[in-house]
Design an enzyme around this catalytic site. Structure first.
Site, PDB file in Angstrom:
ATOM      1  CE1 TYR A 141      43.144  -4.221 -27.123  1.00  0.00           C
ATOM      2  CE2 TYR A 141      44.934  -4.285 -28.777  1.00  0.00           C
ATOM      3  CZ  TYR A 141      43.686  -5.103 -27.535  1.00  0.00           C
ATOM      4  OH  TYR A 141      43.186  -6.387 -27.522  1.00  0.00           O
ATOM      5  CE  LYS A 192      31.198  -1.645 -17.286  1.00  0.00           C
ATOM      6  NZ  LYS A 192      29.646  -2.369 -17.079  1.00  0.00           N
ATOM      7  CG  ASP A 225      28.015  -5.636 -18.456  1.00  0.00           C
ATOM      8  OD1 ASP A 225      28.168  -5.314 -18.765  1.00  0.00           O
ATOM      9  OD2 ASP A 225      27.909  -5.754 -16.156  1.00  0.00           O
ATOM     10  CG  ASP A 249      41.235  -8.492 -27.893  1.00  0.00           C
ATOM     11  OD1 ASP A 249      41.595  -9.544 -28.820  1.00  0.00           O
ATOM     12  OD2 ASP A 249      41.855  -9.174 -26.721  1.00  0.00           O
ATOM     13  CG  ASP A 253      39.505 -14.263 -28.710  1.00  0.00           C
ATOM     14  OD1 ASP A 253      39.564 -13.924 -30.087  1.00  0.00           O
ATOM     15  OD2 ASP A 253      40.361 -14.963 -28.235  1.00  0.00           O
TER      16      ASP A 253
HETATM   17  C1  IPM Z   1      43.646  -9.961 -31.884  1.00  0.00           C
HETATM   18  C2  IPM Z   1      44.955 -10.163 -30.882  1.00  0.00           C
HETATM   19  C3  IPM Z   1      45.359  -8.807 -31.047  1.00  0.00           C
HETATM   20  C4  IPM Z   1      44.594  -7.924 -30.106  1.00  0.00           C
HETATM   21  C5  IPM Z   1      46.659  -9.111 -30.394  1.00  0.00           C
HETATM   22  C6  IPM Z   1      47.892  -9.746 -30.442  1.00  0.00           C
HETATM   23  C7  IPM Z   1      47.368  -7.681 -30.289  1.00  0.00           C
HETATM   24  O1  IPM Z   1      44.233 -10.847 -29.389  1.00  0.00           O
HETATM   25  O2  IPM Z   1      43.613  -9.762 -32.961  1.00  0.00           O
HETATM   26  O3  IPM Z   1      42.557 -10.245 -31.527  1.00  0.00           O
HETATM   27  O4  IPM Z   1      44.754  -8.214 -29.402  1.00  0.00           O
HETATM   28  O5  IPM Z   1      44.220  -7.097 -31.064  1.00  0.00           O
HETATM   29 MG    MG Z   2      42.101 -10.399 -29.863  1.00  0.00          MG
END
Ligand code: IPM
Ligand code: MG
Length: 363
Positions: A141, A192, A225, A249, A253
């Site tokens: 990032y 990884k 993975d 990230d 999710d």
């Molecule tokens: C998160 C989001 C952010 C990230 C974006 C909005 C920059 O996806 O907080 O997970 O990728 O960190």
């Molecule tokens: Mg995210």
């Protein structure tokens, strides 16, 4: 003692869900005797519209002076074409980086009342309670060099750098091991290492840290993975997962979706002792439902609970707030995202009101 809060509602459903948090804050002031000094600021698209900058230095300074920062969400199609350096997400990334908020805590909890909301079988997700600790200020990032260069002949090359140092790995590792001690005492570290040097270093440093300071905690290493696959196969095997910025990230999710209710999940981003924590729901700005009273405010309210626990030393009030959320769910009160047969569907603001009534019962 007065707690200094900085509120950044942001974009999309951010302002709507934050309005419900404000109801909770007034209740805590008036009925629970907790004093807050609250300041408001702009971030993301809202700040681009006002200042052509997704996070101004003034707002950043106000954030630095706060005890905790509450954020709604950033981004939306309206700002899809702004310059890349001032896109809404850049404001959030700057806030994380400038405040050195290196440890991002993302719990994935399946509430009993919502077990059927998951797309996985109830027996696989029932009682699920895992915590992802995502490194938040390093890795690909922020790594340099980065960019898009022209190679001539109509060819371009986009590049980013994945980088981690010993101390960056150690400090987030410590947070994960410390938290595991207060939970089920197990850490799964994901990278990884079979492909990336930064992953090899990650594994070596976590192993050394474990040996030196946390040998009482169970440690397991897993390729990222495989972790993605195991999260779907048998998520209950995990307690705390520690991983880098990009894998975190993605895996967070996935873990959030296991619960079937993205609208329920809070997060905390923590830095060094004494610096303010940043608290935000895991869901995004959801522009498709913004302004319609459909958003679920509970993730943002649970983020306030995390702020009370981790930044404001009000752990008991945090428990009370979480108990009220359970109460509302058990009553069958539902925003559209978690609606189920036999329950009653309510708007964002009615959910906030129901929560206040449930809070009253916790007194
Ligand atoms: C998160 C989001 C952010 C990230 C974006 C909005 C920059 O996806 O907080 O997970 O990728 O960190
Ligand atoms: Mg995210």
């Amino acid at each position: 003692m007065t707690h200094k809060l900085m509120i950044l509602p942001g974009d999309g459903i951010g302002p709507e869900v934050m309005a419900e948090v404000r109801k909770v804050l007034s209740w805590l002031e008036n009925d629970a005797g907790i004093a807050f000094e609250i300041e408001d600021g702009l971030i993301g698209g809202a700040s681009i519209d006002a200042h052509n900058d997704p996070l101004t230095d003034d707002t950043l300074d106000q954030c630095r002076k706060a005890d905790a920062i509450l954020l709604g969400a950033v981004g939306g199609p309206k700002w899809a074409d702004v310059d890349y350096n001032i896109r809404p997400e850049a404001g959030l990334l700057k806030l994380r980086k400038e405040l050195d908020l290196f440890a991002n805590l993302r719990p994935a909890i399946v509430f009993d009342a919502l077990v059927d909301a998951s797309s996985l079988k109830p027996e696989i997700v029932k009682g699920l309670d895992i915590l992802i600790v995502r490194e938040l200020t390093g890795g690909v990032y922020f790594g340099e060099p980065r960019g898009i260069e022209d190679l001539g002949n109509g060819q371009r090359r986009g590049f980013n750098t994945q980088t981690y140092t010993t101390s960056e790995i150690q400090r987030v590792g410590r947070v994960a091991f410390d938290l595991a001690r207060k939970r089920d005492n197990k850490v799964t570290s994901c990278e990884k290492a079979n492909v990336m040097e930064s992953g090899k270093l990650w594994r070596e440093e976590i192993t050394a840290l474990h040996k030196a300071e946390f040998s009482d905690v169970e440690l397991e290493h897993m390729y990222a993975d495989n972790c993605a696959m195991q999260l779907l196969r048998n998520p209950s095997q995990f307690d705390v997962i520690v991983t880098d910025n990009l894998f975190g990230d993605i895996l967070s999710d996935e873990a959030a979706m296991l619960t079937g209710s993205l609208g329920m999940l809070p997060s905390a981003s923590l830095g060094n002792p004494g610096s303010p924590g940043l608290y935000e729901p895991v869901h995004g700005s959801a522009p498709d439902i913004a302004g319609q009273g459909k958003a679920n405010p509970l993730a943002t309210i649970l983020s306030l609970a995390m702020a009370l626990r981790y930044s404001l030393n009000e752990g008991q009030t945090a428990n009370q707030l979480e108990q009220a959320v359970q109460g509302v769910l058990n009553n069958g009160t539902r925003t559209p995202d978690i609606m189920a047969p036999g329950c009653s569907e309510v708007s964002t603001s009615a959910m906030g009101d129901a929560l206040i009534r449930a809070l009253e019962k916790t007194l």
